[in-house]
Enzyme design. Structure first.
Site, short mmCIF file in Angstrom:
data_model
loop_
_atom_site.label_atom_id
_atom_site.label_comp_id
_atom_site.label_asym_id
_atom_site.label_seq_id
_atom_site.Cartn_x
_atom_site.Cartn_y
_atom_site.Cartn_z
N SER A 79 2.22 64.62 48.92
CA SER A 79 1.45 64.87 50.14
C SER A 79 0.28 65.83 49.89
CB SER A 79 2.36 65.45 51.22
OG SER A 79 3.41 64.56 51.51
N1 SAH Z 1 7.49 65.33 49.72
C1 SAH Z 1 7.14 64.33 48.74
C2 SAH Z 1 6.74 63.06 49.45
C3 SAH Z 1 6.94 61.86 48.63
S1 SAH Z 1 6.54 60.34 49.46
C4 SAH Z 1 6.03 64.81 47.86
O1 SAH Z 1 5.12 65.48 48.38
O2 SAH Z 1 6.03 64.53 46.67
C5 SAH Z 1 8.03 60.02 50.39
C6 SAH Z 1 9.26 59.84 49.56
O3 SAH Z 1 10.30 59.45 50.48
C7 SAH Z 1 9.19 58.75 48.52
O4 SAH Z 1 9.53 59.29 47.27
C8 SAH Z 1 10.21 57.71 48.99
O5 SAH Z 1 10.88 57.05 47.93
C9 SAH Z 1 11.16 58.56 49.79
N2 SAH Z 1 11.99 57.86 50.78
C10 SAH Z 1 11.64 56.87 51.61
N3 SAH Z 1 12.68 56.50 52.39
C11 SAH Z 1 13.73 57.30 52.06
C12 SAH Z 1 15.07 57.44 52.50
N4 SAH Z 1 15.60 56.66 53.46
N5 SAH Z 1 15.85 58.37 51.91
C13 SAH Z 1 15.37 59.17 50.93
N6 SAH Z 1 14.11 59.09 50.47
C14 SAH Z 1 13.29 58.18 51.02
#
Ligand code: SAH
Length: 219
Positions: A63
């Site tokens: 993000s």
């Molecule tokens: N906070 C992270 C955001 C990554 S993007 C950063 O800044 O790096 C969002 C993430 O949520 C992805 O890695 C995706 O695989 C994960 N995600 C999506 N649905 C999910 C779920 N039901 N449970 C756990 N993770 C999930």
């Protein structure tokens, strides 16, 4: 943790965070400290302090720094809390939470991302973080209740399972909307009744899909 990016990091905190109204001194200090460039591919390290999200593996994103700060501030943490994060991704937001809370539980559905995040967090000595691979929309019942829960992927609705895992007074910060844009919500649990919530809208945002039983279908 002085490194060759320290200057860029301080500039990021001033120009992108302080200037836009982030006030929580602990959030600002954590973002000035944590080496964000280690959470992206080496080839993107020079862009790690830019005012934008960046791609990580498996079509996911780390993000934008401002969004990380805004969501972290909205969690309202003092330092002694147990918190839950859904969507570990790069692990950068996880590290910020590890600075702000006592213990962090983080769930990621993609194992390669969870494993990579674990390695980086270990290298940086964040021993107060537990990461699990699975569907975060179900929460982490055995470790709850949590004083604050953050969802870092866009959801079609507020998963009731997450509200149920909040303490009374606990906060859920979650982007809710359609697949192309969401509204960042903060829901505060006001009593034992999980329907008794205070609801605040913190602004528009765009996240990758939250995929799971109480999120979007896996398609
Ligand atoms: N906070 C992270 C955001 C990554 S993007 C950063 O800044 O790096 C969002 C993430 O949520 C992805 O890695 C995706 O695989 C994960 N995600 C999506 N649905 C999910 C779920 N039901 N449970 C756990 N993770 C999930």
């Amino acid at each position: 943790m002085a490194d060759r990016f320290q200057k860029q990091r301080s500039k990021m905190v001033d120009a992108q965070l302080r200037a836009r109204g982030i006030r929580d001194g602990r959030v600002l200090a954590a973002m000035e400290k944590i080496p964000r460039h280690l959470f992206v591919d080496e080839g993107l390290a020079d862009q790690a302090y830019n005012d934008s999200p960046l791609p990580i593996d498996r079509q996911q994103t780390i993000s934008q720094p401002y969004m990380v700060a805004l969501m972290s501030e909205a969690m309202g943490l003092a330092g002694d809390e147990r918190v839950l994060e859904i969507g570990t991704g790069s692990g950068y937001q996880t590290a910020i939470l590890a600075e702000l809370a006592e213990r962090v539980f983080s769930i990621e559905r993609i194992a390669v991302l969870a494993n990579r995040a674990r390695r980086i967090l270990d290298a940086l000595n964040y021993y107060n973080v537990a990461i699990r691979v699975g569907d975060g929309t179900l929460g982490w019942r055995e470790e709850g209740p949590f004083a604050a829960i953050m969802v870092t992927a866009g959801s079609p609705r507020v998963p009731r399972s997450l509200i149920e895992q909040l303490t009374v007074g606990g906060r859920l910060v979650i982007p809710v909307g359609n697949r192309s844009s969401q509204s960042l919500l903060r829901l505060t649990r006001l009593s034992d009744d999980p329907d008794d919530l205070k609801r605040e809208e913190l602004g528009g945002c765009r996240f990758v899909d939250l995929i799971g039983e109480h999120g979007w279908d896996n398609s």
